[in-house]
Design a protein around this motif. Structure first.
Motif: not given
Length: 227
Positions: A31-39
């Motif tokens: 989930r953290r990787r997804l949020l970083e990608g989204a950012e």
């Protein structure tokens, strides 16, 4: 005095929309990787040009995996606003820990804010777009900061460190506005000869801003209030 952790809220427990259960450590890392990608994607392309495919590609995660965590582009956008809010409050609160006075805490808190925004300029674009994409999330972002800020100011007023004539809510919003616009002008918009933004706020700008804030918050004597 020791400044309480007034800006640090508890992180909400994330529950997978697919399983209805909290995430494992491995799931939280995904989930953290997804949020970083989204950012990165939302900052570079904006909400309307961004897509789930672009986010998963940037995160290095399969498209199907995305839906174990979020059910739409809007849901991850809203989660990103909440995540950025939590992290900027943590940066400010951590910087304020151990301050000996409210004015010292203000200086440390703003320094923590500017460090975070220099590292995460996406905060500005994401928050601005939230006004149109998810107004409720935008309000949550600001309210979470102001609520803790207001409480800290009230405590400082009771201790005689801040002018008691000031309305804590109005003051909290005013201080937040100062920090946001100073950061926008002197971090987000500023560029060197190579077109790169500064890594830190120029010390003179920071000192001038804090001189203004110190003068605004300082307790007034009876004679000063009459003039």
């Amino acid at each position: 005095m020791t400044i309480p952790d007034e800006l640090q809220g508890d992180e909400d427990v994330f529950v997978s929309p697919a399983t209805g259960r909290p995430l494992t450590k491995r799931g939280e890392a995904t989930r953290r990787r997804l949020l970083e990608g989204a950012e990165t994607v939302f900052a570079e392309q904006g909400y309307h040009e961004a897509s789930i495919v672009k986010i998963t590609e940037r995160a290095g995660i399969g498209l199907g995996t995305f839906y174990l965590y979020y059910d739409s582009k809007q849901s991850i956008f809203e989660a990103l606003v909440v995540d950025l809010n939590r992290r900027v409050r943590h940066s400010m609160s951590e910087a304020m820990a151990g301050a000996d006075s409210r004015l010292e805490a203000e200086r440390a808190g703003f320094a923590g804010f500017f460090r975070f925004t220099a590292d995460h300029p996406a905060l500005y674009r994401v928050v601005r777009e939230a006004e149109f994409v998810s107004p409720e999330t935008l309000r949550l972002h600001y309210s979470r900061i102001v609520e803790g800020y207001e409480a800290g100011l009230r405590t400082a007023q009771q201790g005689g460190e801040v002018d008691r004539a000031l309305d804590p809510e109005v003051t909290a919003w005013a201080l937040m506005g100062i920090g946001e616009l100073i950061g926008m002008r002197f971090l987000l918009w500023e560029r060197d000869g190579a077109g790169k933004p500064p890594e830190v706020l120029e010390p003179k700008v920071f000192d001038d801003m804090m001189r203004f804030i110190d003068n605004a918050l300082a307790p007034r004597t009876a004679g000063e209030k009459d003039t």
